[in-house]
Design a protein around this motif. Structure first.
Motif, short mmCIF file in Angstrom:
data_model
loop_
_atom_site.label_atom_id
_atom_site.label_comp_id
_atom_site.label_asym_id
_atom_site.label_seq_id
_atom_site.Cartn_x
_atom_site.Cartn_y
_atom_site.Cartn_z
N TYR A 1 -2.22 -10.98 -3.77
CA TYR A 1 -2.68 -9.95 -2.84
C TYR A 1 -1.40 -9.14 -2.73
CZ TYR A 1 -7.64 -12.72 -3.06
OH TYR A 1 -8.21 -13.84 -3.54
N TRP A 2 -1.05 -9.34 -1.27
CA TRP A 2 -0.07 -9.33 -0.74
C TRP A 2 0.70 -8.18 -1.88
CZ3 TRP A 2 1.06 -12.96 3.49
CH2 TRP A 2 -0.24 -13.01 4.31
N GLN A 3 1.49 -8.79 -2.99
CA GLN A 3 1.94 -8.40 -4.19
C GLN A 3 1.86 -7.25 -4.33
OE1 GLN A 3 3.46 -11.61 -6.57
NE2 GLN A 3 4.75 -10.05 -7.76
N HIS B 1 -7.62 1.76 -6.68
CA HIS B 1 -6.14 1.87 -6.18
C HIS B 1 -4.75 0.40 -7.44
CE1 HIS B 1 -5.51 6.30 -6.16
NE2 HIS B 1 -6.36 5.83 -5.44
N TYR B 2 -5.78 -0.44 -6.13
CA TYR B 2 -5.32 -1.92 -6.68
C TYR B 2 -5.10 -2.74 -8.01
CZ TYR B 2 -5.86 -6.93 -6.21
OH TYR B 2 -5.57 -8.84 -6.28
N LEU B 3 -6.52 -2.23 -8.52
CA LEU B 3 -6.79 -3.15 -9.57
C LEU B 3 -5.49 -2.32 -11.26
CD1 LEU B 3 -10.70 -2.27 -10.14
CD2 LEU B 3 -9.41 -3.93 -9.96
N THR C 1 -11.51 -6.04 -2.52
CA THR C 1 -11.59 -4.43 -1.89
C THR C 1 -10.96 -4.05 -0.88
OG1 THR C 1 -13.48 -5.08 -0.33
CG2 THR C 1 -14.06 -4.69 -2.80
N ASP C 2 -9.88 -5.26 0.20
CA ASP C 2 -9.14 -5.00 0.92
C ASP C 2 -7.79 -5.64 0.40
OD1 ASP C 2 -9.51 -7.55 2.77
OD2 ASP C 2 -11.12 -6.26 2.45
N PRO C 3 -6.44 -5.45 1.66
CA PRO C 3 -5.61 -5.98 1.02
C PRO C 3 -5.56 -7.29 2.26
CG PRO C 3 -5.00 -4.80 1.90
CD PRO C 3 -5.99 -3.92 1.74
N HIS C 4 -6.63 -7.65 2.77
CA HIS C 4 -6.41 -9.25 3.10
C HIS C 4 -5.37 -9.17 4.04
CE1 HIS C 4 -9.60 -10.21 0.18
NE2 HIS C 4 -9.98 -10.95 0.84
N ASN C 5 -4.60 -8.19 5.58
CA ASN C 5 -3.71 -7.97 5.70
C ASN C 5 -4.35 -6.88 6.48
OD1 ASN C 5 -1.76 -6.75 6.65
ND2 ASN C 5 -0.75 -9.63 6.74
N LEU C 6 -4.69 -6.36 8.17
CA LEU C 6 -4.31 -5.76 9.13
C LEU C 6 -3.85 -4.53 8.26
CD1 LEU C 6 -6.00 -4.07 11.46
CD2 LEU C 6 -4.60 -5.50 12.77
N PHE C 7 -2.37 -5.07 8.49
CA PHE C 7 -1.23 -4.00 8.71
C PHE C 7 -0.91 -3.28 6.88
CE2 PHE C 7 -0.17 -6.40 12.48
CZ PHE C 7 -0.29 -5.10 13.31
N LEU C 8 -1.46 -3.82 5.78
CA LEU C 8 -1.18 -3.38 4.69
C LEU C 8 -2.81 -2.67 4.75
CD1 LEU C 8 -0.34 -6.39 2.65
CD2 LEU C 8 1.69 -4.63 3.99
#
Length: 92
Positions: A9-11, A33-35, A47-54
């Motif tokens: 996800y982060w990548q 945009h992620y798709l 639906t979200d990057p699973h990281n607060l700061f990202l």
């Protein structure tokens, strides 16, 4: 296994950040945009990057990220600053 998924996800999230670094994509627009950057081996369309700061960076851009880091630092400083003993304040 969960950490591997988050890494994927982060990548992919970095692709979104590289495309919209300063202003982000706006709140609630991450998935769209992620798709475009989703890795072919990734099993989920998140639906979200699973990281607060990202999440802050992709939604609000670098300005929002810096503001969030500033708030976190201000709270950390306030919580670690020594407090004067009770009764040593200015006279009333």
């Amino acid at each position: 296994k969960s950490l591997r998924y988050r890494g994927e996800y982060w990548q992919s999230t970095w692709g979104v950040i590289r495309e919209h670094p300063l202003l982000g994509v706006g709140s609630g627009n991450f998935r769209e945009h992620y798709l475009a950057f989703k890795l072919p081996r990734s099993s989920e369309e998140i639906t979200d990057p699973h990281n607060l700061f990202l999440d802050v960076w992709t939604s609000g851009g670098a300005t929002a990220l810096l503001g969030s880091i500033g708030v976190c630092l201000a709270v950390a400083i306030a919580l670690t600053r020594p407090r004067p003993p009770a009764g040593d304040g200015p006279p009333s």
